[in-house]
Scaffold this motif. Structure first.
Motif, PDB file in Angstrom:
ATOM      1  N   ALA A   1     -18.485  -1.400  -1.573  1.00 34.57           N
ATOM      2  CA  ALA A   1     -17.325  -1.969  -2.242  1.00 34.57           C
ATOM      3  C   ALA A   1     -16.034  -1.487  -1.577  1.00 34.57           C
ATOM      4  CB  ALA A   1     -17.318  -1.573  -3.714  1.00 34.57           C
ATOM      5  N   PHE A   2     -15.082  -2.404  -1.435  1.00 34.72           N
ATOM      6  CA  PHE A   2     -13.827  -2.124  -0.732  1.00 34.72           C
ATOM      7  C   PHE A   2     -12.650  -2.632  -1.543  1.00 34.72           C
ATOM      8  CE2 PHE A   2     -17.176  -2.512   2.326  1.00 34.72           C
ATOM      9  CZ  PHE A   2     -16.895  -1.558   3.300  1.00 34.72           C
ATOM     10  N   GLU A   3     -11.503  -1.993  -1.309  1.00 37.39           N
ATOM     11  CA  GLU A   3     -10.262  -2.449  -1.933  1.00 37.39           C
ATOM     12  C   GLU A   3      -9.129  -2.302  -0.930  1.00 37.39           C
ATOM     13  OE1 GLU A   3      -7.738  -1.987  -6.097  1.00 37.39           O
ATOM     14  OE2 GLU A   3      -9.049  -0.351  -5.485  1.00 37.39           O
ATOM     15  N   LYS A   4      -8.166  -3.191  -1.055  1.00 37.55           N
ATOM     16  CA  LYS A   4      -6.946  -3.128  -0.260  1.00 37.55           C
ATOM     17  C   LYS A   4      -5.776  -3.374  -1.196  1.00 37.55           C
ATOM     18  CE  LYS A   4      -4.538  -5.375   3.565  1.00 37.55           C
ATOM     19  NZ  LYS A   4      -4.610  -6.455   4.569  1.00 37.55           N
ATOM     20  N   LEU A   5      -4.759  -2.547  -1.077  1.00 36.84           N
ATOM     21  CA  LEU A   5      -3.520  -2.734  -1.847  1.00 36.84           C
ATOM     22  C   LEU A   5      -2.460  -3.288  -0.911  1.00 36.84           C
ATOM     23  CD1 LEU A   5      -3.528   0.633  -3.847  1.00 36.84           C
ATOM     24  CD2 LEU A   5      -4.430  -1.603  -4.558  1.00 36.84           C
ATOM     25  N   PHE A   6      -1.659  -4.209  -1.434  1.00 32.26           N
ATOM     26  CA  PHE A   6      -0.614  -4.817  -0.603  1.00 32.26           C
ATOM     27  C   PHE A   6       0.600  -5.151  -1.444  1.00 32.26           C
ATOM     28  CE2 PHE A   6      -3.960  -7.777  -1.717  1.00 32.26           C
ATOM     29  CZ  PHE A   6      -3.296  -8.800  -2.352  1.00 32.26           C
TER      30      PHE A   6
END
Length: 180
Positions: free
Chosen positions: A175-180
């Motif tokens: 599982a991965f997450e990216k904040l932008f």
């Protein structure tokens, strides 16, 4: 003056839109190409009949089905949702945030468009879309042996957050997450 052919690496040539029922056959062709590629590469992902036509039709009916087009031809598909993914509630690890997120499932790019930055561009368009909804978090999961997506996630700034688990024989996923 001679006009050059469209450069598919340039953003202005792509159309990002919701998929319709008339796109189903082309989407399934792209899904079949992705399944065949995964099989050739020894990946176990998408080798048990998933995703099937009913999954794509369900995405279209729920209005989570999106395509990327070039010259009005569908070249990539993904299911994009702002509804929380139930499997993400039991992450074995830690998410980067507790905020609302966009999640992508079933990403596939047509064979003739691979290695041209299409998936990277699709992710960029998803981020732009999320921002219009005031969402600043992007989550995705994938099989441990899906090297194409794992490379894409690393290249586009995602952080590995742990493992999620699914029913229906799909097992655990990174599982991965990216904040932008």
């Amino acid at each position: 003056m001679h006009q050059s052919a469209p450069d598919p690496t340039q953003e202005k040539w792509y159309e990002f839109r919701r998929a319709t029922m008339t796109d189903t056959e082309r989407i399934m062709q792209i899904i079949a190409q992705a399944k065949a590629q995964m099989k050739r590469l020894g990946s176990h992902q998408w080798q048990e009949g998933y995703p099937a036509t009913h999954d794509i039709v369900s995405d279209i009916n729920r209005q989570t089905a999106y395509v990327l087009c070039l010259n009005q031809s569908v070249i990539a598909y993904a299911s994009i949702s702002f509804d929380s993914e139930p499997a993400y509630n039991d992450l074995n690890g830690h998410w980067l945030s507790d905020q609302q997120y966009v999640v992508v499932h079933r990403l596939a790019v047509a064979d003739e468009m691979k290695n041209r930055g299409v998936a990277t561009h699709f992710f960029h368009r998803i981020e732009q879309y999320a921002l219009t909804c005031n969402v600043h978090s992007f989550r995705v999961d994938t099989n441990f042996d899906n090297h194409y997506l794992l490379n894409l996630l690393q290249k586009t700034g995602f952080v590995e957050c742990g493992e999620v688990f699914y029913d229906r024989g799909r097992g655990s996923r990174k599982a991965f997450e990216k904040l932008f």
